[in-house]
Design a protein around this motif. Structure first.
Motif, PDB file in Angstrom:
ATOM      1  N   THR A 383       0.717  -1.354   0.021  1.00  0.00           N
ATOM      2  CA  THR A 383      -0.149  -0.082   0.149  1.00  0.00           C
ATOM      3  C   THR A 383       0.939   1.304  -0.075  1.00  0.00           C
ATOM      4  O   THR A 383       0.196   2.259   0.128  1.00  0.00           O
ATOM      5  N   MET A 384       2.208   1.225   0.011  1.00  0.00           N
ATOM      6  CA  MET A 384       3.088   2.124   0.128  1.00  0.00           C
ATOM      7  C   MET A 384       3.871   2.269  -0.993  1.00  0.00           C
ATOM      8  O   MET A 384       5.114   2.964  -0.826  1.00  0.00           O
ATOM      9  N   LYS A 385       3.345   2.017  -2.124  1.00  0.00           N
ATOM     10  CA  LYS A 385       4.384   1.951  -3.559  1.00  0.00           C
ATOM     11  C   LYS A 385       4.260   3.547  -4.169  1.00  0.00           C
ATOM     12  O   LYS A 385       2.968   3.897  -3.873  1.00  0.00           O
ATOM     13  N   PRO A 386       4.993   3.851  -4.738  1.00  0.00           N
ATOM     14  CA  PRO A 386       4.899   5.314  -5.352  1.00  0.00           C
ATOM     15  C   PRO A 386       3.892   5.262  -6.320  1.00  0.00           C
ATOM     16  O   PRO A 386       3.628   4.392  -7.079  1.00  0.00           O
ATOM     17  N   ASN A 387       2.995   6.429  -6.160  1.00  0.00           N
ATOM     18  CA  ASN A 387       1.845   6.349  -7.141  1.00  0.00           C
ATOM     19  C   ASN A 387       1.999   7.648  -7.986  1.00  0.00           C
ATOM     20  O   ASN A 387       3.373   8.011  -8.012  1.00  0.00           O
ATOM     21  N   VAL A 388       1.128   8.022  -8.800  1.00  0.00           N
ATOM     22  CA  VAL A 388       1.493   8.829  -9.754  1.00  0.00           C
ATOM     23  C   VAL A 388       1.866  10.287  -9.284  1.00  0.00           C
ATOM     24  O   VAL A 388       2.623  11.144  -9.728  1.00  0.00           O
ATOM     25  N   ILE A 389       1.595  10.439  -8.042  1.00  0.00           N
ATOM     26  CA  ILE A 389       1.636  11.858  -7.246  1.00  0.00           C
ATOM     27  C   ILE A 389       3.364  11.719  -7.029  1.00  0.00           C
ATOM     28  O   ILE A 389       4.224  12.826  -7.277  1.00  0.00           O
ATOM     29  N   SER A 390       3.960  10.538  -6.420  1.00  0.00           N
ATOM     30  CA  SER A 390       5.289  10.297  -6.317  1.00  0.00           C
ATOM     31  C   SER A 390       6.092  10.702  -7.331  1.00  0.00           C
ATOM     32  O   SER A 390       7.325  11.472  -7.760  1.00  0.00           O
ATOM     33  N   TRP A 391       5.661   9.885  -8.559  1.00  0.00           N
ATOM     34  CA  TRP A 391       6.588  10.197  -9.801  1.00  0.00           C
ATOM     35  C   TRP A 391       6.428  11.475 -10.246  1.00  0.00           C
ATOM     36  O   TRP A 391       7.438  12.020 -10.990  1.00  0.00           O
ATOM     37  N   SER A 392       5.089  12.227 -10.446  1.00  0.00           N
ATOM     38  CA  SER A 392       5.134  13.492 -10.859  1.00  0.00           C
ATOM     39  C   SER A 392       6.241  14.602 -10.189  1.00  0.00           C
ATOM     40  O   SER A 392       6.520  15.590 -10.765  1.00  0.00           O
ATOM     41  N   ALA A 393       6.093  14.149  -8.863  1.00  0.00           N
ATOM     42  CA  ALA A 393       7.052  15.284  -8.003  1.00  0.00           C
ATOM     43  C   ALA A 393       8.433  15.028  -8.199  1.00  0.00           C
ATOM     44  O   ALA A 393       8.953  16.279  -8.385  1.00  0.00           O
ATOM     45  N   VAL A 394       8.943  13.990  -8.651  1.00  0.00           N
ATOM     46  CA  VAL A 394      10.337  13.866  -8.938  1.00  0.00           C
ATOM     47  C   VAL A 394      10.526  14.280 -10.288  1.00  0.00           C
ATOM     48  O   VAL A 394      11.709  14.833 -10.498  1.00  0.00           O
ATOM     49  N   ILE A 395       9.770  14.017 -11.246  1.00  0.00           N
ATOM     50  CA  ILE A 395       9.898  14.398 -12.558  1.00  0.00           C
ATOM     51  C   ILE A 395       9.971  15.804 -12.675  1.00  0.00           C
ATOM     52  O   ILE A 395      10.814  16.585 -13.063  1.00  0.00           O
ATOM     53  N   SER A 407      14.941  13.904 -16.026  1.00  0.00           N
ATOM     54  CA  SER A 407      13.691  14.148 -15.797  1.00  0.00           C
ATOM     55  C   SER A 407      12.670  13.353 -16.883  1.00  0.00           C
ATOM     56  O   SER A 407      12.104  12.267 -16.558  1.00  0.00           O
ATOM     57  N   LEU A 408      13.414  13.096 -18.135  1.00  0.00           N
ATOM     58  CA  LEU A 408      12.830  12.185 -19.084  1.00  0.00           C
ATOM     59  C   LEU A 408      13.280  10.705 -18.845  1.00  0.00           C
ATOM     60  O   LEU A 408      12.151   9.843 -18.954  1.00  0.00           O
ATOM     61  N   GLU A 409      14.155  10.515 -18.174  1.00  0.00           N
ATOM     62  CA  GLU A 409      14.524   9.179 -18.038  1.00  0.00           C
ATOM     63  C   GLU A 409      13.653   8.601 -16.794  1.00  0.00           C
ATOM     64  O   GLU A 409      13.252   7.534 -16.876  1.00  0.00           O
ATOM     65  N   ILE A 410      13.389   9.565 -16.034  1.00  0.00           N
ATOM     66  CA  ILE A 410      12.217   9.213 -14.804  1.00  0.00           C
ATOM     67  C   ILE A 410      11.149   8.910 -15.581  1.00  0.00           C
ATOM     68  O   ILE A 410      10.285   7.960 -15.066  1.00  0.00           O
ATOM     69  N   PHE A 411      10.571   9.809 -16.248  1.00  0.00           N
ATOM     70  CA  PHE A 411       9.342   9.580 -17.136  1.00  0.00           C
ATOM     71  C   PHE A 411       9.351   8.340 -17.644  1.00  0.00           C
ATOM     72  O   PHE A 411       8.135   7.434 -17.619  1.00  0.00           O
ATOM     73  N   ARG A 412      10.388   7.969 -18.289  1.00  0.00           N
ATOM     74  CA  ARG A 412      10.172   6.541 -19.099  1.00  0.00           C
ATOM     75  C   ARG A 412      10.132   5.363 -17.869  1.00  0.00           C
ATOM     76  O   ARG A 412       9.478   4.479 -18.400  1.00  0.00           O
ATOM     77  N   SER A 413      10.719   5.644 -16.930  1.00  0.00           N
ATOM     78  CA  SER A 413      10.723   4.570 -15.968  1.00  0.00           C
ATOM     79  C   SER A 413       9.376   4.363 -15.323  1.00  0.00           C
ATOM     80  O   SER A 413       8.964   3.333 -14.953  1.00  0.00           O
TER      81      SER A 413
END
Length: 726
Positions: A383-395, A407-413
């Motif tokens: 229940t504590m896996k990164p969600n879209v908000i986590s990914w978006s914040a890092v990108i 930033s683009l590499e993280i988006f591809r991941s």
């Protein structure tokens, strides 16, 4: 929105007062009168009803067994039992079963209001507002009159639906039925009109109420808060006190929210202090509102003051409060306080982790944000896996500090991890594509947004317009812009800036006029974009007209950026005297940007005298910008004053200033190659080098003199750079 035919059906219904007395009598007496032969049946109904009342203690399987018993005994034909069944199925979240119970009732049951109110409540509780209106129409066609329990449910659904026409029709029915003075109906009417933004009608309903409770006052204050009218909310608050009603924590929270929504942060803080002084119980929602407005110079002091009350009041593990604190600490750059708060929390939710990731991102600490993101990935809790908000914040964190490739590499991941992007993710990636002029990837993101039905979203639409305009595809940018349904201020500003950067000043001015006609009020950014567009297109008269309108027409005080644009506009047109006078007559002290615009104009028109005076002003500001030194250096060199040019170079070198090397890039076979001025090409780039030489020869043949002049200037700049970096 509701289909117009529903409105027509509602309007075409006969007036309620035209129903006969016999019809009204039949509506409320659907069940047969009990007699001796019905005693056994009545006892069974009482027993089964008792079972249904206790149904929250049973599971769904047992509920269906009880339902089956009803059918076997014939009790399901009772409107009373059917209403109970509908209510219990709705509590279990099985709305389709509740609907089946309603639809299979005998015709004579449909004259019982209890049955209708039960199915109405079931649909309202699940947000099926369109279904509620359909049921109400059907109910009216059966000749049933809504009562003090049914009307509040119908009105609540109308407010959720947001159809002004239907809201008005139902309000008329309320008046016709004599429920104007009904407390619960009046409260729901105020709530409905608040949701659709018609507070003037809500206020009339409130004034006409013969009986008001504290809930009534809270609803009207909350309505003003939702509609960004903090002054009216405060007046109602004072009136509430004057009429003998004591505002409770809900009232105070609504009042705080109204001032926060209107960005009156200091007033919000003063109200919070007054609330504490009056010893009103502070709720978690009120604390979250107060924390969100801690944005002034003493933000840390205010945050720590509220933080102290959070600990004292036992809100340390309230996710709403702690997440608000983390976000505010992040916006103010108080990373240490945010880390201490995070580490001290006993209960950390995914929202808490995301708040700290966002805190690092907003502070420009992209490495720390990514490190915390990786820690979140390594947790064993599913229940504590990164969600879209986590990914978006890092990108967004890497995009903000211009580390675009990462930033683009993280988006591809993120795509590999099969996490669906949201509008924030798309906006961040599109901004990266715009900065890199990566047209191909921008097109891919556009296709992705269309696939997931996000291309009509204003945030994504604005990002697409920005990307296409910066990539030089003005036609596509304009098509996307025209397709945005509700254009906000950012939409207009982006389009105006896009035309300006391509020298299309007339188009920028036309878009500005369309914006005004559409009723969108410009801001400071709008005028910077318009004035800049006029400057690049040489539209001096038009630029002067717009500059005069900033304060006279729109009531905005011109800022430093606006004066810099005007100096650049006049300077580019060769009106150095007027540009110099504007700098001297500014109401504030010119900064390095204003002086730099004047110096650049001097370089363009080779005016050494004004340039020296301007450069002296820039150097007195102790500016660390190398551009001013390079402009003056090249100006001296262009006039043959080589000693002066060398002295400027030496001065820049003594202060440790280095000009950032020019760079450009090209995409070949989906791979981006970057070129830096003054640095040798990487191995494997020989073919590119050969092609550049061939292109240079062709250019020399076509326009030798112009190319020679341009080459001389490039050589001078390259010489200046090599001298500074040697």
């Amino acid at each position: 929105m509701l289909h117009c035919r529903w409105s027509r059906r509602l309007t075409s219904l006969p007036p309620f007062f035209s129903l006969s007395t016999t019809s009204i009598f039949n509506l409320f007496h659907s069940l047969p009168s009990p007699n001796h032969s019905h005693n056994t049946q009545n006892h069974l109904l009482d027993f089964l009803d008792h079972l249904l009342q206790q149904c929250s203690l049973y599971n769904l399987k047992q509920l269906k067994q009880i339902h089956a018993k009803f059918i076997i005994t014939g009790s399901s034909n009772s409107s009373f039992i059917a209403a109970r069944l509908i209510s219990v199925y709705a509590k279990f979240g099985i709305l389709n079963e509740a609907q089946k119970v309603f639809e299979t009732c005998p015709t004579e049951c449909f004259s019982n209001l209890l049955l209708w109110n039960s199915i109405l409540r079931a649909n309202v509780s699940h947000g099926k507002c369109e279904k509620v209106v359909k049921l109400y129409i059907k109910m009216c066609e059966f000749g049933n009159l809504a009562d003090g329990f049914g009307f509040p449910l119908i009105i609540r659904a109308c407010g959720m639906l947001g159809d002004h026409n239907v809201c008005s029709i139902v309000h008329c029915h309320v008046v016709q039925m004599g429920f104007r003075d009904h407390l619960h109906v009046g409260n729901e009417l105020m709530n409905m009109y608040g949701k659709i933004g018609r507070m003037e009608i809500a206020h009339k309903v409130f004034d006409r109420m013969t009986v008001r409770t504290q809930i009534s006052w809270n609803i009207i204050v909350s309505g003003f808060a939702q509609n960004f009218d903090c002054d009216a909310a405060y007046k109602t608050f004072l009136r509430m006190e004057s009429e003998g009603f004591e505002p409770n924590s809900v009232t105070w929270t609504s009042l705080l929210s109204s001032f926060a929504r209107c960005r009156r942060h200091e007033d919000t803080w003063k109200l919070y202090v007054l609330m504490r002084k009056k010893e009103v119980e502070v709720t978690a929602e009120a604390l979250a509102v107060v924390i969100s407005v801690c944005v002034s110079d003493d933000v840390i002091d205010k945050c720590e003051t509220v933080h102290g009350y959070v600990i004292k009041g036992g809100f340390e593990n309230n996710s709403i409060v702690t997440n608000s604190l983390l976000c505010t600490y992040g916006k103010s750059g108080a990373v240490k306080q945010a880390e201490c708060l995070f580490s001290g929390l006993q209960l950390k939710t995914i929202v808490t982790w995301n708040s700290l990731v966002s805190c690092y991102a907003e502070s420009g600490l992209c490495n720390e944000a990514y490190s915390l993101f990786l820690q979140l990935q390594e947790l064993n809790d599913p229940t504590m896996k990164p969600n879209v908000i986590s990914w978006s914040a890092v990108i967004g964190a890497f995009a903000m500090v211009e580390r675009h490739e990462e930033s683009l590499e993280i988006f591809r991941s993120m795509q590999v991890a099969r996490v669906l992007a949201n509008d924030v993710t798309m906006s961040s990636v599109l901004s990266v594509c715009a900065e890199l002029s990566n047209f191909r990837l921008g097109m891919e993101v556009h296709g992705n947004s269309v696939r997931f039905l996000m291309d009509k979203n204003s945030l994504v639409g604005n990002g697409l317009v920005n990307m296409y305009m910066k990539c030089g595809s003005l036609q596509k940018g304009n098509i996307i812009f025209e397709g945005i349904g509700k254009k906000d201020l950012i939409s207009w500003n982006t389009m105006i800036s896009g035309f300006g950067m391509h020298g299309l000043g007339a188009n920028a001015l036309e878009t500005f006029e369309q914006m005004i006609n559409a009723g969108t009020k410009p801001d400071e950014v709008t005028f910077v974009a318009v004035l800049s567009a006029c400057g690049h297109a040489g539209l001096v008269d038009e630029g002067n007209k717009v500059f005069d309108q900033i304060k006279k027409v729109f009531g905005i005080e011109p800022q430093m950026e606006h004066y810099a644009c005007m100096v650049d506009l006049l300077g580019r047109a060769g009106l150095l005297q007027r540009a110099s006078e504007m700098v001297q007559n500014m109401p504030m002290r010119p900064n390095v940007c204003v002086w730099g615009a004047l110096l650049n104009a001097c370089r363009m028109h080779k005016n050494t005298e004004v340039a020296e005076e301007t450069a002296a002003q820039i150097f007195n500001l102790e500016s660390k910008m190398t551009g001013s030194y390079m402009l003056l250096c090249n100006l001296y060199a262009g006039n043959g004053r080589w000693n002066d040019s060398a002295n400027v170079r030496i001065s820049a070198k003594t202060q440790g200033l280095k000009k950032a090397p020019g760079q450009s890039w090209i995409e070949v076979k989906k791979k981006v190659y970057m070129f830096l001025a003054g640095q040798p090409m990487d191995s494997g780039m020989e073919d590119v080098h050969i092609m550049l030489n061939i292109l240079s020869l062709h250019m020399a043949k076509e326009e030798f003199m112009a190319q020679k002049s341009s080459a001389l200037q490039c050589a001078e700049e390259q010489e200046s750079y090599l001298y500074l970096t040697s």
